[in-house]
Write a protein that holds these residues in place. Structure first.
Motif, short mmCIF file in Angstrom:
data_model
loop_
_atom_site.label_atom_id
_atom_site.label_comp_id
_atom_site.label_asym_id
_atom_site.label_seq_id
_atom_site.Cartn_x
_atom_site.Cartn_y
_atom_site.Cartn_z
N MET A 246 9.19 -2.67 2.63
CA MET A 246 10.01 -3.55 3.45
C MET A 246 9.20 -4.71 4.02
O MET A 246 9.74 -5.79 4.19
N LEU A 247 7.91 -4.48 4.29
CA LEU A 247 7.08 -5.59 4.78
C LEU A 247 7.01 -6.69 3.73
O LEU A 247 7.03 -7.88 4.06
N ARG A 248 6.97 -6.30 2.46
CA ARG A 248 6.94 -7.28 1.38
C ARG A 248 8.25 -8.09 1.37
O ARG A 248 8.24 -9.29 1.08
N TYR A 249 9.36 -7.44 1.70
CA TYR A 249 10.65 -8.15 1.80
C TYR A 249 10.54 -9.28 2.83
O TYR A 249 10.95 -10.41 2.56
N PHE A 250 9.99 -8.98 4.01
CA PHE A 250 9.84 -10.03 5.04
C PHE A 250 8.93 -11.14 4.52
O PHE A 250 9.25 -12.33 4.66
N HIS A 251 7.82 -10.74 3.95
CA HIS A 251 6.81 -11.70 3.47
C HIS A 251 7.36 -12.58 2.35
O HIS A 251 7.30 -13.80 2.43
N ASP A 252 7.90 -11.96 1.32
CA ASP A 252 8.32 -12.70 0.13
C ASP A 252 9.56 -13.56 0.36
O ASP A 252 9.78 -14.53 -0.38
N ASN A 253 10.34 -13.24 1.36
CA ASN A 253 11.56 -14.01 1.67
C ASN A 253 11.38 -14.97 2.84
O ASN A 253 12.35 -15.56 3.30
N GLY A 254 10.16 -15.11 3.31
CA GLY A 254 9.91 -16.02 4.43
C GLY A 254 10.62 -15.59 5.70
O GLY A 254 11.09 -16.42 6.48
N LEU A 255 10.72 -14.28 5.91
CA LEU A 255 11.46 -13.75 7.06
C LEU A 255 10.55 -13.11 8.11
O LEU A 255 11.00 -12.33 8.94
N VAL A 256 9.26 -13.46 8.08
CA VAL A 256 8.34 -12.99 9.11
C VAL A 256 7.79 -14.20 9.85
O VAL A 256 7.52 -15.24 9.25
N LYS A 257 7.70 -14.05 11.16
CA LYS A 257 7.21 -15.15 11.99
C LYS A 257 6.28 -14.59 13.05
O LYS A 257 6.63 -13.64 13.75
N ILE A 258 5.10 -15.17 13.15
CA ILE A 258 4.17 -14.85 14.22
C ILE A 258 4.41 -15.92 15.28
O ILE A 258 3.98 -17.06 15.14
N GLU A 259 5.15 -15.55 16.32
CA GLU A 259 5.55 -16.52 17.35
C GLU A 259 4.34 -16.90 18.20
O GLU A 259 3.57 -16.04 18.61
N GLU A 260 4.19 -18.19 18.44
CA GLU A 260 3.10 -18.67 19.29
C GLU A 260 3.57 -18.93 20.71
O GLU A 260 2.80 -18.80 21.65
N ARG A 261 4.84 -19.29 20.86
CA ARG A 261 5.37 -19.57 22.20
C ARG A 261 5.61 -18.25 22.94
O ARG A 261 6.09 -17.29 22.35
N VAL A 262 5.28 -18.25 24.21
CA VAL A 262 5.54 -17.07 25.04
C VAL A 262 6.92 -17.24 25.66
O VAL A 262 7.16 -18.19 26.42
N PRO A 263 7.85 -16.34 25.33
CA PRO A 263 9.20 -16.48 25.90
C PRO A 263 9.19 -16.24 27.41
O PRO A 263 8.44 -15.40 27.90
#
Length: 152
Positions: A1-18
């Motif tokens: 499933m991690l590959r699904y996020f990676h290969d589909n551009g569906l993972v984001k490392i957020e830099e902004r602190v909400p």
């Protein structure tokens, strides 16, 4: 499933602190919005659902699964977006059980797909050490290392 996020551009490392949980949900929705899977209407409903029903989306400490019903007009497609916040976000004051850093935003066109998304995500999170490894990610390279470690 991690590959699904990676290969589909569906993972984001957020830099902004909400500033709060509501903003964290909105940040986590951006991945699916960018892929035209959801609209702001869906995101607003997710926020309203948490306001109405409480932080039910925090499924285990550290992990939130923002979602609303498949019938929502703002759902354009099916997918899961994964956002890692730079800091833990509190959904309930003085209750660390309702804090989250890992956000898996779900969208599904029907209830069957919605249940399949939840099953796939549950399977991922139940792997030994997975949540702990995901919590340590700071870069896309870190994500790829975790993906390779777990062969996912």
């Amino acid at each position: 499933m991690l590959r699904y996020f990676h290969d589909n551009g569906l993972v984001k490392i957020e830099e902004r602190v909400p500033e709060n949980w509501e903003e964290a949900i909105r940040f986590s929705a951006e991945v699916l919005k960018d892929k035209s899977l959801i609209t702001d209407e869906y995101v607003n409903q997710v926020v309203n659902d948490v306001k109405e029903y409480g932080p039910y989306i925090v499924i285990i400490p550290g992990v939130a699964m923002p979602h609303s019903s498949a019938e929502n007009q703002g759902v354009l497609g099916t997918g899961i977006g994964f956002t890692i916040m730079p800091e833990t976000v509190s959904f309930e004051e003085n209750n660390p059980e309702k804090d989250a850093k890992l956000f898996f935003m779900l969208a599904a066109k029907d209830s069957e797909q919605h249940m399949q998304n939840i099953a796939n995500l549950s399977e991922l999170l139940m792997q030994d050490g997975m949540v702990e490894d995901l919590m340590q990610i700071k870069t896309l390279e870190d994500f790829e290392s975790v993906m390779n470690k777990h062969n996912m």
